[in-house]
Design a protein around this motif. Structure first.
Motif, PDB file in Angstrom:
ATOM      1  N   GLN A   7      -3.879   2.537   9.253  1.00 34.37           N
ATOM      2  CA  GLN A   7      -2.933   1.605   8.705  1.00 34.37           C
ATOM      3  C   GLN A   7      -2.765   1.665   7.329  1.00 34.37           C
ATOM      4  O   GLN A   7      -3.471   1.693   6.682  1.00 34.37           O
ATOM      5  CB  GLN A   7      -3.502   0.098   9.050  1.00 34.37           C
ATOM      6  CG  GLN A   7      -2.358  -0.838   8.451  1.00 34.37           C
ATOM      7  CD  GLN A   7      -2.849  -2.250   8.874  1.00 34.37           C
ATOM      8  OE1 GLN A   7      -3.720  -2.666   8.705  1.00 34.37           O
ATOM      9  NE2 GLN A   7      -1.871  -3.149   9.570  1.00 34.37           N
ATOM     10  N   LEU A   9      -1.754   1.226   3.557  1.00 36.14           N
ATOM     11  CA  LEU A   9      -2.104   0.428   2.432  1.00 36.14           C
ATOM     12  C   LEU A   9      -0.378  -0.134   1.953  1.00 36.14           C
ATOM     13  O   LEU A   9       0.455   0.552   1.833  1.00 36.14           O
ATOM     14  CB  LEU A   9      -2.553   0.779   1.138  1.00 36.14           C
ATOM     15  CG  LEU A   9      -4.275   0.852   1.217  1.00 36.14           C
ATOM     16  CD1 LEU A   9      -4.731   1.757   0.069  1.00 36.14           C
ATOM     17  CD2 LEU A   9      -4.822  -0.447   1.524  1.00 36.14           C
ATOM     18  N   GLY A 289     -10.672  -4.438  -2.099  1.00 37.57           N
ATOM     19  CA  GLY A 289     -11.234  -5.248  -1.035  1.00 37.57           C
ATOM     20  C   GLY A 289     -10.724  -6.748  -1.044  1.00 37.57           C
ATOM     21  O   GLY A 289     -10.553  -7.468  -0.225  1.00 37.57           O
ATOM     22  N   PHE A 292      -7.715  -8.171   0.513  1.00 36.36           N
ATOM     23  CA  PHE A 292      -7.787  -8.473   1.873  1.00 36.36           C
ATOM     24  C   PHE A 292      -8.704  -9.400   2.440  1.00 36.36           C
ATOM     25  O   PHE A 292      -8.937  -9.505   3.615  1.00 36.36           O
ATOM     26  CB  PHE A 292      -7.955  -6.900   2.716  1.00 36.36           C
ATOM     27  CG  PHE A 292      -6.821  -6.181   2.365  1.00 36.36           C
ATOM     28  CD1 PHE A 292      -5.749  -5.990   3.131  1.00 36.36           C
ATOM     29  CD2 PHE A 292      -7.122  -5.400   1.239  1.00 36.36           C
ATOM     30  CE1 PHE A 292      -4.783  -5.222   2.645  1.00 36.36           C
ATOM     31  CE2 PHE A 292      -6.059  -4.308   0.954  1.00 36.36           C
ATOM     32  CZ  PHE A 292      -5.061  -4.086   1.837  1.00 36.36           C
ATOM     33  N   SER A 304     -14.832  -4.750   2.630  1.00 37.28           N
ATOM     34  CA  SER A 304     -13.399  -5.119   2.883  1.00 37.28           C
ATOM     35  C   SER A 304     -12.462  -3.682   2.323  1.00 37.28           C
ATOM     36  O   SER A 304     -11.680  -3.138   2.932  1.00 37.28           O
ATOM     37  CB  SER A 304     -12.929  -6.275   2.198  1.00 37.28           C
ATOM     38  OG  SER A 304     -11.667  -6.220   2.305  1.00 37.28           O
ATOM     39  N   ASN A 307     -13.019  -0.680   4.139  1.00 37.41           N
ATOM     40  CA  ASN A 307     -12.696  -0.352   5.456  1.00 37.41           C
ATOM     41  C   ASN A 307     -11.089  -0.361   5.197  1.00 37.41           C
ATOM     42  O   ASN A 307     -10.440   0.466   6.006  1.00 37.41           O
ATOM     43  CB  ASN A 307     -12.728  -1.965   6.093  1.00 37.41           C
ATOM     44  CG  ASN A 307     -13.988  -2.064   6.617  1.00 37.41           C
ATOM     45  OD1 ASN A 307     -14.685  -1.271   7.068  1.00 37.41           O
ATOM     46  ND2 ASN A 307     -14.635  -3.319   6.591  1.00 37.41           N
ATOM     47  N   GLN A 308     -10.432  -0.794   4.261  1.00 39.93           N
ATOM     48  CA  GLN A 308      -8.942  -0.536   3.925  1.00 39.93           C
ATOM     49  C   GLN A 308      -8.574   0.976   3.532  1.00 39.93           C
ATOM     50  O   GLN A 308      -7.849   1.516   3.994  1.00 39.93           O
ATOM     51  CB  GLN A 308      -8.826  -1.445   2.894  1.00 39.93           C
ATOM     52  CG  GLN A 308      -8.433  -2.759   3.141  1.00 39.93           C
ATOM     53  CD  GLN A 308      -7.622  -3.050   4.461  1.00 39.93           C
ATOM     54  OE1 GLN A 308      -6.446  -2.494   4.471  1.00 39.93           O
ATOM     55  NE2 GLN A 308      -8.014  -3.881   5.395  1.00 39.93           N
ATOM     56  N   HIS A 312      -6.491   3.539   5.536  1.00 36.31           N
ATOM     57  CA  HIS A 312      -5.395   4.145   4.939  1.00 36.31           C
ATOM     58  C   HIS A 312      -5.386   5.376   5.173  1.00 36.31           C
ATOM     59  O   HIS A 312      -4.475   6.417   5.551  1.00 36.31           O
ATOM     60  CB  HIS A 312      -5.216   3.934   3.669  1.00 36.31           C
ATOM     61  CG  HIS A 312      -4.400   4.586   2.815  1.00 36.31           C
ATOM     62  ND1 HIS A 312      -2.701   4.070   3.007  1.00 36.31           N
ATOM     63  CD2 HIS A 312      -4.221   5.588   2.008  1.00 36.31           C
ATOM     64  CE1 HIS A 312      -2.093   4.842   2.217  1.00 36.31           C
ATOM     65  NE2 HIS A 312      -2.863   5.894   1.566  1.00 36.31           N
ATOM     66  N   HIS A 404      -7.413   8.626  -0.365  1.00 36.38           N
ATOM     67  CA  HIS A 404      -6.729   7.480   0.054  1.00 36.38           C
ATOM     68  C   HIS A 404      -5.682   7.142  -1.211  1.00 36.38           C
ATOM     69  O   HIS A 404      -4.705   6.155  -0.834  1.00 36.38           O
ATOM     70  CB  HIS A 404      -7.786   6.067  -0.019  1.00 36.38           C
ATOM     71  CG  HIS A 404      -8.145   5.790  -1.310  1.00 36.38           C
ATOM     72  ND1 HIS A 404      -9.120   6.262  -1.877  1.00 36.38           N
ATOM     73  CD2 HIS A 404      -7.709   4.823  -2.117  1.00 36.38           C
ATOM     74  CE1 HIS A 404      -9.468   5.614  -3.132  1.00 36.38           C
ATOM     75  NE2 HIS A 404      -8.437   4.551  -3.031  1.00 36.38           N
TER      76      HIS A 404
END
Length: 426
Positions: A7, A9, A289, A292, A304, A307-308, A312, A404
């Motif tokens: 997913q 960002l 993080g 989110f 968090s 994980n993002q 991404h 990322h």
């Protein structure tokens, strides 16, 4: 909620992310480019270099008792705490040196020379700093070196292939967290559980240099005895390698000044900027993080953020492989081969290795540079690649490693360039 293809960002957050890094879309001269060699040294956080310059300008020795020295001690203590936060580690010892390779050699030597057993186990996918250290100290201590072979279909190491080499006489297991050629993530949790089921007191070391910038590390779920990272591949600066050792590993006989505590590994005066840089890295991930989660706990924020980052990067990986709309992905571009491809992107860090027709890999790298893209060739003539490539029965490939910080538009630009090269050169 599951995101098998990742997913992206949100665009507003991506704009903030990119502002925090140096040279995201250009080189040091201002020349525009796509830098897709982050596995060789990632984009630098601006805050890391600012803190590095600030602290290294201070002449005071960290081992003194006056106010500035105490401030530097606080900087180091905070950095050590943040390293444990990054790893989700408790206790143990933090060790810094100029490179992650140096700390790995030191950890291997200490365990090989002091842990009882007649054999040591590693994998064919290890970086030379791990594999060569294991080879050297297996020879010096008269221990057998057992090497788990790779799986060319997955690009990784099968758990059972590795575990089958461990027995009651194994003194050390040394394993990479993720391959720096295929991007395949090893199932470290299963490896640790199964290895310790065979021999509960087995010493385990992990090379997390490649994986650390891309995915979460959790030593509460994978309790090992030593793990290293290279901050310059994790948004930091060159000249720093960091390791954490468990309490039992840290007190094994090692190079140490006699008056220091049993678990101390540092030699000479500390380098405060190394620890401050680590704090800036962790703070950045926590900042991300915090977009989110409402938690204020530093580890929860770090989890968090990572994980993002992972989601991404998985979306970027999917975009590279599958394309979008009229832009064909690497799997579809004629004359392009994706080596060690795998359908489950959750088992991959953001690394791809490709070939274009029968073109020499070094030539491909130079042709990309002519078009404003920096990638890297992994070829069998290199000491950093031969063993791994041989295990996959490959002569080489062009490694593509974004970060990322990149956007889907960056992936599309790369795919258009690749399609043009395949059509005109191959």
């Amino acid at each position: 909620m599951s995101f098998p293809q990742g997913q992206f960002l949100p665009a507003d957050i991506m704009a903030e992310v990119r502002r925090r890094f140096h040279q995201v879309d250009h080189d040091h001269t201002g020349q525009r480019r796509l830098y897709f060699d982050n596995a060789g040294g990632a984009f630098r956080l601006k805050s890391v270099l600012e803190r590095m310059a600030e602290l290294d300008a201070i002449p005071d020795n960290i081992e003194r008792v006056h106010t500035v020295a105490r401030y530097l001690q606080e900087v180091q203590a905070a950095g050590e705490a943040d390293f444990r936060c990054l790893l989700n580690a408790q206790g143990g010892s933090v060790y810094t040196a100029q490179t992650a390779s140096a700390v790995m050699f030191d950890m291997v030597r200490t365990i090989a020379e002091n842990a009882p057993g007649s054999n040591m186990v590693t994998t064919t996918l290890e970086h030379p700093s791990s594999f060569d250290a294991m080879s050297l100290y297996a020879q010096r201590t008269g221990k057998a070196l057992r090497v788990a072979q790779s799986n060319p279909d997955t690009g990784g190491i099968d758990v059972e292939e590795l575990i089958g080499l461990i027995d009651q006489d194994t003194c050390l297991l040394n394993v990479i967290h993720a391959s720096n050629i295929s991007g395949a993530k090893l199932d470290l949790e299963a490896i640790v559980q199964k290895a310790r089921a065979i021999k509960p007191e087995l010493y385990i070391l992990v090379d997390a240099v490649q994986h650390a910038p891309h995915g979460l590390i959790d030593l509460q779920r994978t309790p090992v005895d030593g793990i290293n990272i290279a901050p310059y591949k994790f948004f930091g600066a060159r000249g720093s390698g960091m390791a954490w050792l468990s309490e039992r590993a840290a007190v094994l006989p090692h190079h140490k000044l006699n008056g220091k505590p049993a678990g101390a590994w540092g030699l000479g005066s500390g380098v405060p900027w190394q620890f401050a840089a680590l704090t800036e890295i962790v703070s950045y991930v926590c900042w991300l993080g915090g977009k989110f989660t409402d938690s204020r706990d530093r580890r929860a924020l770090f989890e968090s953020g990572m994980n993002q980052i992972e989601l991404h990067e998985r979306a970027l990986l999917s975009r590279l492989l599958n394309g979008e709309g009229a832009v064909k992905g690497l799997r579809e571009i004629p004359k392009v081969t994706v080596y060690l491809d795998h359908p489950d992107l959750s088992k991959r860090d953001l690394i791809i290795m490709i070939g274009i027709g029968d073109l020499d890999f070094s030539r491909v790298v130079l042709e990309y540079e002519r078009r404003g893209v920096i990638v890297y060739e992994r070829v069998a003539s290199s000491i950093y690649s031969k063993r791994m490539l041989d295990s996959f029965k490959l002569k080489g490939g062009v490694r593509v490693s974004p970060l990322h910080v990149h956007t889907p538009e960056d992936m599309d630009a790369f795919l258009r360039i690749t399609a043009e090269m395949a059509e005109t050169l191959a």
